[in-house]
Design an enzyme around this catalytic site. Sequence first.
Site, PDB file in Angstrom:
ATOM      1  N   LEU A 211       0.836  -1.208   0.000  1.00 27.85           N
ATOM      2  CA  LEU A 211       0.000   0.000   0.000  1.00 27.85           C
ATOM      3  C   LEU A 211       0.864   1.249   0.000  1.00 27.85           C
ATOM      4  CD1 LEU A 211      -2.621  -0.984   2.695  1.00 27.85           C
ATOM      5  CD2 LEU A 211      -3.025  -0.777   0.259  1.00 27.85           C
ATOM      6  N   GLY A 212       2.056   1.123   0.538  1.00 30.40           N
ATOM      7  CA  GLY A 212       2.943   2.280   0.574  1.00 30.40           C
ATOM      8  C   GLY A 212       4.125   1.968   1.453  1.00 30.40           C
TER       9      GLY A 212
ATOM     10  N   GLY B 284       6.511   4.003   4.210  1.00 30.20           N
ATOM     11  CA  GLY B 284       6.706   5.277   4.900  1.00 30.20           C
ATOM     12  C   GLY B 284       8.012   5.293   5.633  1.00 30.20           C
TER      13      GLY B 284
ATOM     14  N   PHE C 138       8.819   4.468   8.546  1.00 26.44           N
ATOM     15  CA  PHE C 138       9.172   3.375   9.420  1.00 26.44           C
ATOM     16  C   PHE C 138       9.206   2.017   8.756  1.00 26.44           C
ATOM     17  CE2 PHE C 138       9.712   5.778  13.060  1.00 26.44           C
ATOM     18  CZ  PHE C 138      10.138   4.944  14.076  1.00 26.44           C
ATOM     19  N   GLY C 139       8.646   1.883   7.595  1.00 23.53           N
ATOM     20  CA  GLY C 139       8.683   0.583   6.933  1.00 23.53           C
ATOM     21  C   GLY C 139       7.557   0.459   5.927  1.00 23.53           C
TER      22      GLY C 139
ATOM     23  N   VAL D 155       3.993  -0.989   4.194  1.00 23.29           N
ATOM     24  CA  VAL D 155       2.643  -1.338   4.624  1.00 23.29           C
ATOM     25  C   VAL D 155       1.988  -2.189   3.540  1.00 23.29           C
ATOM     26  CG1 VAL D 155       0.435  -0.453   5.412  1.00 23.29           C
ATOM     27  CG2 VAL D 155       2.486   0.907   5.741  1.00 23.29           C
TER      28      VAL D 155
ATOM     29  N   ASP E  35       3.851  13.298  14.213  1.00 32.55           N
ATOM     30  CA  ASP E  35       4.000  13.261  12.754  1.00 32.55           C
ATOM     31  C   ASP E  35       2.645  13.441  12.083  1.00 32.55           C
ATOM     32  OD1 ASP E  35       5.417  13.219  10.429  1.00 32.55           O
ATOM     33  OD2 ASP E  35       5.556  11.041  10.298  1.00 32.55           O
TER      34      ASP E  35
END
Length: 633
Positions: free
Chosen positions: A360-361, A363, A365-366, A368, A478
């Site tokens: 899905l994406g 970001g 942090f890692g 998804v 964030d």
Amino acid sequence: MRLLLLSPVIHLLLFLIRPSLAVDFLFNSFAGADNVSDVLLINDARVQSSVVRLSNDSVQWSYGRAFFPSRITMRGAAQTNSIALTSFRTQFVFSILPQIDTSPGFGLAFVLSNSTSPPGAIASQYFGLFSSKAFPPAFPLLAVEFDTGRNQELKDPDDNHVGIDLNNIESVITQPAGYYNSSGDFVPFRMRTGQNVHAWIEFDGINLEINVTIAPLGVSRPSRPLISYRDPNISKYVSDEMYVGFSASKTNWIEAQRVLAWSFSDVGAAHEINTTNLPVFLPESSSSRLFAGAIVGISIACLIFVLIVASACYWCWWRKKKAEQQVDEIEDWELEYWPHRFSYDDLAQATDGFSDERLLGSGGFGKVYKATLANNSEVAVKCVNHNSKQGLREFMAEISSMGRLQHKNLVQMKGWCRRGNELMLIYDYMPNGSLNRWIFDNPEKPLEWEHRRKILTDVAEGLNYLHHGWDQVVIHRDIKSSNVLLDSDMRGRLGDFGLAKLYQHGEVPNTTRVVGTLGYLAPELVKVAVPSEASDVYSFGVVVLEVVCGRRPIELSANEDETVLVDWVRNLYSKGTIREAVDERINGECSMEEVEVVLKLGLACCHPDPTRRPNMKDILALLLGRVEPPIPQ
Ligand SMILES: *[C@@H]1O[C@H](CO)[C@@H](O)[C@H](O)[C@H]1NC(C)=O
Ligand SMILES: *[C@@H]1O[C@H](CO)[C@@H](O)[C@H](O)[C@H]1NC(C)=O
Ligand SMILES: *[C@@H]1O[C@H](CO)[C@@H](O)[C@H](O)[C@H]1NC(C)=O
Ligand SMILES: *[C@@H]1O[C@H](CO)[C@@H](O)[C@H](O)[C@H]1NC(C)=O
Ligand SMILES: *[C@@H]1O[C@H](CO)[C@@H](O)[C@H](O)[C@H]1NC(C)=O
Ligand SMILES: *[C@@H]1O[C@H](CO)[C@@H](O)[C@H](O)[C@H]1NC(C)=O
Ligand SMILES: *[C@@H]1O[C@H](CO)[C@@H](O)[C@H](O)[C@H]1NC(C)=O
């Protein structure tokens, strides 16, 4: 002052064949260099203790350029009708030192430019040379960038590369920073550590070829260049006469870009720089390095010892890790945390083995993934990499308390899974994606005002719950439009608690690493790096402006005074024309008074002084229409 010896040696010879002045100079140090007669310092560039500093730490959007004071003849009379140009060679020593080593970087560029002030250059990014990717200046300009920041939009390969730019911030060629040693192996090194870097550039004006070589100071000159770029088009980017020099810029993040020494010649080899006594600029903590000479022997002995110990430890750790990964065992401490543990095999099956089609994406942090569980329910799986067991344990403690947060405007966490040092967090799946996609990527079907207002109210409710609705204050840290997700009813929900930290009410949070996203960060964070409720409110204010204006927080393709959304809206407000900021797509479909109130609320949230921002309770009350709007100052 000993460094003054050779500076500046400038020979200006009259050349017989070309009626042009040959240029050949060496600055082994810039001590005593005079503006205009030795070097031309533009904007914030200054000579400071024998080196050129290109940007000024205390100016937020700072840029500076330093040029050789007269133009170099690049196309003599004999060459006017051909594409051939004057050849030159240059070498220089530079140092790039960010104040916070995790902050985004900028780097510097060696530049040939038709003017000392390229038109349209913006003061924040792009080395103070370019306006944006979308609008390359129609202007002869050639730069060799030493880029220490990664801008994915510009297809930067990493945050440590060298590239050649022809009238365009998007490089025609890039290479990771490093050099080829005598056995032909590539040895990478980092440019943004403050260490002195020696660079050589050869420009072959006949074959239109540029060679760039770099190496840490002390490594002898590599024979194979890092970049060798040949392209007849280069001729188009070079005018008859060009200024030659350096340029750099910065935003909130402080980065010292220094040029320590420089030689240049268009008649032969550039003078060798005497590197023996060049100053060294390293992070404060390593200033003891100055005594290095005396303790070098001891250090080497220690280093060897440490290496042996470290490799032994590493080997043990590696074996242990390997063992861990093989057995997906549950450790005692994990049982303390809330019971909803998923099995790795189930997740792997639910995501088709974490396949890219399910992505899905990705970001900060890692990655998804979208997963379909055995009972056909859909969830999002976020994979977080953590490099130490201890860190993981603390993180788990935090995450488990997050799991207890429940609110209709938060993306609900459903569970977790650990495998080795990889942690997977399972969240509700949000079929309508993130808010920024609806605002920016969907021009044909823009969100109506009622929807926009509703979503902002939802986010405010979620954030109010985090700040005031629980026994502990949760700072999100964030908040941005890509972290606001829309569920199947188009209800806004705050996601990504990966960065959030828990603080007890009243306790002063301590953290040294600035986290968050450029454009949404409250100005005080740059100085104190301590996130607070007020800094969340600031980011929320930016989201409000984004949603009402339909613009990104930093719009690089806009005019200089429209680049930063908050500043632009504040300007319009002070001119009394704030309604001009409203997204054209919602104009006319709603009451402008109402839109204006929300816009002013956004501005009030972005007040530079954190103590004067409203709190989430007041904001929510206003969005729900219960109180009168505040007046932004
Ligand atoms: C250097 O001289 C130029 C041209 O006169 C001027 O624009 C610039 O501000 C000066 N820089 C400094 C640091 O004095
Ligand atoms: C940096 O900028 C500040 C504020 O404009 C100014 O006072 C200071 O003199 C500048 N520093 C240098 C070295 O030019
Ligand atoms: C380069 O600068 C000179 C002097 O300012 C100007 O006359 C010339 O038109 C410029 N060349 C180009 C191609 O812009
Ligand atoms: C060049 O670098 C490689 C890899 O770092 C190293 O194995 C090799 O010994 C180096 N060669 C020389 C001559 O230093
Ligand atoms: C640039 O590098 C290439 C490859 O090493 C070499 O063949 C060429 O002669 C170099 N050109 C210049 C101008 O040094
Ligand atoms: C030179 O420019 C032309 C037209 O802009 C382009 O088609 C060509 O690919 C370029 N050559 C190189 C080597 O980039
Ligand atoms: C370099 O400079 C040092 C002093 O700064 C001097 O002792 C040495 O002789 C110089 N080396 C060369 C090659 O000029």
